[in-house]
Design a protein around this motif. Structure first.
Motif, PDB file in Angstrom:
ATOM      1  N   ASP A   1      41.899  40.069  34.813  1.00 57.50           N
ATOM      2  CA  ASP A   1      40.858  39.259  34.303  1.00 57.50           C
ATOM      3  C   ASP A   1      41.111  37.891  34.909  1.00 57.50           C
ATOM      4  O   ASP A   1      39.870  37.235  35.354  1.00 57.50           O
ATOM      5  CB  ASP A   1      40.752  39.249  32.725  1.00 57.50           C
ATOM      6  CG  ASP A   1      40.242  40.253  32.149  1.00 57.50           C
ATOM      7  OD1 ASP A   1      39.723  41.271  32.742  1.00 57.50           O
ATOM      8  OD2 ASP A   1      40.342  40.548  30.836  1.00 57.50           O
ATOM      9  N   GLN A   2      42.103  37.441  34.817  1.00 63.95           N
ATOM     10  CA  GLN A   2      42.261  36.013  35.096  1.00 63.95           C
ATOM     11  C   GLN A   2      42.871  35.784  36.190  1.00 63.95           C
ATOM     12  O   GLN A   2      42.233  35.062  37.076  1.00 63.95           O
ATOM     13  CB  GLN A   2      43.626  35.557  33.945  1.00 63.95           C
ATOM     14  CG  GLN A   2      43.310  35.610  32.416  1.00 63.95           C
ATOM     15  CD  GLN A   2      42.280  34.616  31.867  1.00 63.95           C
ATOM     16  OE1 GLN A   2      41.645  33.775  32.618  1.00 63.95           O
ATOM     17  NE2 GLN A   2      41.354  35.130  30.798  1.00 63.95           N
ATOM     18  N   ASP A   3      43.865  36.417  36.822  1.00 63.38           N
ATOM     19  CA  ASP A   3      44.211  36.088  38.118  1.00 63.38           C
ATOM     20  C   ASP A   3      43.562  36.486  39.200  1.00 63.38           C
ATOM     21  O   ASP A   3      43.357  36.085  40.161  1.00 63.38           O
ATOM     22  CB  ASP A   3      45.958  36.268  38.208  1.00 63.38           C
ATOM     23  CG  ASP A   3      46.592  35.567  37.326  1.00 63.38           C
ATOM     24  OD1 ASP A   3      46.399  34.363  36.957  1.00 63.38           O
ATOM     25  OD2 ASP A   3      47.793  36.086  36.618  1.00 63.38           O
TER      26      ASP A   3
ATOM     27  N   GLY B   1      40.732  37.565  38.868  1.00 61.56           N
ATOM     28  CA  GLY B   1      39.383  37.013  38.572  1.00 61.56           C
ATOM     29  C   GLY B   1      39.356  35.674  38.991  1.00 61.56           C
ATOM     30  O   GLY B   1      38.025  35.207  39.264  1.00 61.56           O
ATOM     31  N   SER B   2      40.291  34.862  39.421  1.00 59.96           N
ATOM     32  CA  SER B   2      39.934  33.623  40.205  1.00 59.96           C
ATOM     33  C   SER B   2      39.266  33.882  41.394  1.00 59.96           C
ATOM     34  O   SER B   2      38.297  32.974  41.830  1.00 59.96           O
ATOM     35  CB  SER B   2      41.569  33.159  40.685  1.00 59.96           C
ATOM     36  OG  SER B   2      42.122  32.812  39.493  1.00 59.96           O
ATOM     37  N   CYS B   3      39.636  34.756  42.444  1.00 60.71           N
ATOM     38  CA  CYS B   3      38.739  35.181  43.463  1.00 60.71           C
ATOM     39  C   CYS B   3      37.646  36.114  43.110  1.00 60.71           C
ATOM     40  O   CYS B   3      36.518  36.129  43.957  1.00 60.71           O
ATOM     41  CB  CYS B   3      39.737  35.758  44.609  1.00 60.71           C
ATOM     42  SG  CYS B   3      40.494  34.144  45.251  1.00 60.71           S
TER      43      CYS B   3
ATOM     44  N   GLY C   1      36.178  37.143  40.298  1.00 59.32           N
ATOM     45  CA  GLY C   1      35.143  36.806  39.238  1.00 59.32           C
ATOM     46  C   GLY C   1      35.936  37.523  37.929  1.00 59.32           C
ATOM     47  O   GLY C   1      36.143  38.688  38.181  1.00 59.32           O
ATOM     48  N   MET C   2      35.749  37.026  36.907  1.00 57.25           N
ATOM     49  CA  MET C   2      36.200  37.672  35.557  1.00 57.25           C
ATOM     50  C   MET C   2      35.474  39.049  35.503  1.00 57.25           C
ATOM     51  O   MET C   2      36.096  40.005  34.787  1.00 57.25           O
ATOM     52  CB  MET C   2      36.190  36.874  34.306  1.00 57.25           C
ATOM     53  CG  MET C   2      37.382  35.964  34.527  1.00 57.25           C
ATOM     54  SD  MET C   2      37.370  34.844  32.890  1.00 57.25           S
ATOM     55  CE  MET C   2      35.925  34.245  32.652  1.00 57.25           C
ATOM     56  N   THR C   3      34.090  39.151  35.884  1.00 58.14           N
ATOM     57  CA  THR C   3      33.511  40.339  35.628  1.00 58.14           C
ATOM     58  C   THR C   3      33.373  41.144  36.723  1.00 58.14           C
ATOM     59  O   THR C   3      32.646  41.920  36.841  1.00 58.14           O
ATOM     60  CB  THR C   3      31.924  40.001  35.365  1.00 58.14           C
ATOM     61  OG1 THR C   3      31.495  39.134  36.338  1.00 58.14           O
ATOM     62  CG2 THR C   3      31.890  39.291  33.954  1.00 58.14           C
TER      63      THR C   3
ATOM     64  N   GLN D   1      32.361  40.778  39.642  1.00 58.98           N
ATOM     65  CA  GLN D   1      31.329  40.719  40.480  1.00 58.98           C
ATOM     66  C   GLN D   1      31.528  40.095  41.875  1.00 58.98           C
ATOM     67  O   GLN D   1      30.538  40.038  42.869  1.00 58.98           O
ATOM     68  CB  GLN D   1      30.148  40.528  39.835  1.00 58.98           C
ATOM     69  CG  GLN D   1      30.288  38.983  39.622  1.00 58.98           C
ATOM     70  CD  GLN D   1      28.998  38.298  39.024  1.00 58.98           C
ATOM     71  OE1 GLN D   1      27.752  38.676  39.414  1.00 58.98           O
ATOM     72  NE2 GLN D   1      29.144  37.316  37.971  1.00 58.98           N
ATOM     73  N   GLY D   2      32.721  39.469  41.992  1.00 59.56           N
ATOM     74  CA  GLY D   2      33.327  39.052  43.496  1.00 59.56           C
ATOM     75  C   GLY D   2      33.188  37.505  43.401  1.00 59.56           C
ATOM     76  O   GLY D   2      32.558  36.930  42.449  1.00 59.56           O
ATOM     77  N   GLY D   3      33.519  37.028  44.324  1.00 57.53           N
ATOM     78  CA  GLY D   3      33.697  35.384  44.435  1.00 57.53           C
ATOM     79  C   GLY D   3      33.989  35.197  46.041  1.00 57.53           C
ATOM     80  O   GLY D   3      33.519  35.926  47.004  1.00 57.53           O
ATOM     81  N   LEU D   4      35.010  34.332  46.338  1.00 51.88           N
ATOM     82  CA  LEU D   4      35.610  34.218  47.599  1.00 51.88           C
ATOM     83  C   LEU D   4      36.124  35.553  48.096  1.00 51.88           C
ATOM     84  O   LEU D   4      36.086  36.094  49.143  1.00 51.88           O
ATOM     85  CB  LEU D   4      36.701  33.314  47.713  1.00 51.88           C
ATOM     86  CG  LEU D   4      36.792  32.747  49.020  1.00 51.88           C
ATOM     87  CD1 LEU D   4      35.639  31.887  49.531  1.00 51.88           C
ATOM     88  CD2 LEU D   4      38.066  31.583  48.860  1.00 51.88           C
TER      89      LEU D   4
ATOM     90  N   THR E   1      43.048  37.505  55.744  1.00 51.74           N
ATOM     91  CA  THR E   1      42.248  36.983  54.666  1.00 51.74           C
ATOM     92  C   THR E   1      42.968  36.386  53.424  1.00 51.74           C
ATOM     93  O   THR E   1      44.242  36.599  53.679  1.00 51.74           O
ATOM     94  CB  THR E   1      41.134  38.154  54.064  1.00 51.74           C
ATOM     95  OG1 THR E   1      42.150  38.866  53.087  1.00 51.74           O
ATOM     96  CG2 THR E   1      40.894  39.416  55.082  1.00 51.74           C
ATOM     97  N   PRO E   2      42.393  35.783  52.405  1.00 48.69           N
ATOM     98  CA  PRO E   2      42.962  34.980  51.660  1.00 48.69           C
ATOM     99  C   PRO E   2      43.750  36.008  50.516  1.00 48.69           C
ATOM    100  O   PRO E   2      44.532  35.710  49.523  1.00 48.69           O
ATOM    101  CB  PRO E   2      42.288  34.125  50.703  1.00 48.69           C
ATOM    102  CG  PRO E   2      41.218  33.954  51.821  1.00 48.69           C
ATOM    103  CD  PRO E   2      40.847  35.260  52.552  1.00 48.69           C
TER     104      PRO E   2
END
Lengths: 108, 424
Positions: A39-41, A43-45, A47-49, A51-54, A82-83
């Motif tokens: 969820d948290q770590d 989730g940083s990249c 998303g907590m749900t 659904q993606g981010g970076l 990639t990161p």
């Protein structure tokens, strides 16, 4: 052909079953910590749900396209270029397998 | 209504606040069609009552918001007495949430991960506007004159611009890079005029969108700036825009006083000769630190903070720290730089003295320090301690904790003095 199909089927079922077997080794307290890490770590990249981010989405429908082993390898080794970092310095193979199974909806 | 009467013994009118934000949410629940109108009515009613009760009148200059990321909620806080004033719920997915303030420091525009853009009245603790503007967003900016809010999106990429007063859409600007593909947008900041600057993550480009004529935004593009720009900052004077590159060992720099000179690379090979360490959380440049003529940046893949000569853009020093730095933030007077770290070193905070360039203290206020925010003049700093479910306030002279507030999985802390700073 028939034999090859059977062998492939066996390999697939072993790979799918393997994270579940490995997950049995993880204590309930550690499982709670891993759930929290997702969820948290993660989730940083991602998303907590999820659904993606970076980072890319980690929804079940995205991950079922991959083998459990591929997910475990990505968690442990990262994606070079990639990161996505290698988490092997913080997670054991069994823990990565537990996370893969959890993300793929095989565990609660 | 009796509950809204004056109670002189109540401190700062906090109780009246709660009552009247409760009134606003009751109105929302009962008459959804009239939600906005009722909320405004409740706000006006509340203001009237607040004026009648003089102890409750207050400005917003010492207020702020703390993101409670797992619950999609914000805490309204004040930093004179270190207390919580109200809670604002219903903001969707606030993982990696960011916000900017209106120029009157009353409204916050909150950018959620799920693409939600919410306008929050921090005086009433109510959401006064909300639009789902994309599938996935990362941050935003407010124009110099405060009239436009721009949101940077991951999915489908590009930026969307809204009227700050009404949240009506003003412009939708896709980010199709030179490679012909849509790109995630990061590092958005306000420039002079109705302009925004931002960076395309996938395409490796910096764009400036000029919305002087909002119907026909004018774009200026800088291509081939480097691989995987992950975040960017603009200096407080608005002159320099720096995009950190994850895919390469260097930083892309644009001089906005001389935009025709284009983007140049600085700090090439700052990690040369050393194998990069894993980066468990992307560093944030936005909390950038400027102390005198020096800029302090988190090094990527190194447990170090870089000190860069502002203007010449050469490396002056690097300081070994306890982990991969995420934020390196200068106390407003520039005398200290505070650094927090990615997992697994994320329970530490280090304070660097900028004159001696030495770590003067390592603090461990709790588990997982996500964010730091200085009070406007810097006498205190607020730290969000995610896994200990609290916010801790430190005195920046004694480096001792002075207050603690319970908070559910807190992440970003944003004080209203950001309203008057370029790039924040």
């Amino acid at each position: 052909m028939h034999l090859l199909g059977a062998v492939t089927g066996a390999v697939v079922s072993v790979l799918v079953a393997w994270p579940l077997a490995a997950a049995a080794e993880i204590s309930p307290g550690r499982q709670a910590k891993l759930r929290d890490m997702v969820d948290q770590d993660c989730g940083s990249c991602h998303g907590m749900t999820r659904q993606g981010g970076l980072g890319s989405p980690l929804l079940q429908e995205d991950l079922v396209k991959l083998s459990a082993e591929a997910v475990v390898e990505t968690i442990l080794e990262g994606r070079p270029g990639t990161p996505m970092p290698p988490w092997k310095f913080m997670l054991s193979r069994e823990e990565a397998a537990w996370i893969a199974a959890y993300l793929m909806g095989e565990l609660k | 209504m009796k509950r809204l009467a004056c109670h002189p013994e109540r401190k700062r009118g906090i109780s009246s606040w709660r009552t009247f934000s409760g009134l606003a949410s009751m109105a929302q629940a009962e008459i959804p069609r009239l939600r906005l109108g009722m909320t405004r009515m409740a706000a006006l009613l509340g203001l009237g009552l607040l004026s009648a009760c003089s102890p409750a009148l207050r400005g917003t200059g010492d207020l702020g918001l703390v993101v409670e990321r797992a619950d999609g909620r914000l805490m309204v806080v004040e930093n004179s007495g270190n207390t919580k004033l109200a809670s604002v719920a219903g903001l969707g997915d606030l993982s990696h949430a960011a916000l900017v303030y209106s120029r009157d420091q009353r409204f916050a525009f909150v950018f959620g991960r799920d693409g939600g853009l919410s306008k929050v009245d921090i005086l009433t603790g109510a959401i006064v506007g909300r639009v789902m503007q994309s599938g996935n967003s990362i941050g935003g900016a407010i124009s110099q004159d405060g009239t436009l809010v721009a949101v940077a999106n991951y999915t489908p990429g590009g930026i969307k611009v809204f009227d700050a007063a009404t949240l009506e859409p003003v412009a939708d600007i896709p980010a199709i890079g030179g490679d012909g593909k849509p790109s995630k947008v990061i590092g958005i900041a306000d420039l002079t005029g109705k302009r925004f600057i931002y960076t395309l993550y996938d395409a490796g480009e910096i764009w400036i969108a000029d919305l002087a004529d909002p119907k026909a935004p004018k774009l200026t593009k800088y291509t081939n700036i480097g691989k995987l720009p992950y975040d960017a900052l603009i200096t407080g004077d608005g002159r320099w825009y720096l995009a950190g590159l994850f895919g390469e060992d260097g930083i892309a720099l644009l001089d906005l006083w001389n935009p025709d000179k284009g983007v140049r690379r600085i700090l090439d090979h700052y990690g040369k000769g050393k194998e990069a360490l894993p980066v468990y959380k992307m560093p944030h440049l936005r909390g950038w630190a400027a102390a005198g003529d020096e800029i302090w940046l988190p090094a990527i893949g190194h447990h170090q903070v870089l000190v860069v000569d502002k203007g010449r853009w050469t490396e002056k020093a690097r300081i070994d720290v306890a982990g991969q730095p995420v934020f390196a933030m200068a106390r407003p007077d520039g005398r200290q730089v505070w650094v927090n770290f990615a997992v697994p070193d994320y329970s530490k905070v280090q304070v660097i003295d900028t004159q001696t360039k030495k770590v003067i203290k390592t603090l461990e206020p709790g588990l997982a320090i996500l964010h730091m925010e200085f009070t406007p003049k810097g006498e205190r700093v607020w730290l969000s301690v995610r896994d200990s479910d609290k916010v801790v306030v430190y005195d920046t002279e004694t480096l001792e904790p002075v207050a603690e507030l319970p908070a559910a999985r807190p992440s970003g802390i944003f004080f209203t003095n950001r309203a008057h700073k370029t790039g924040l």
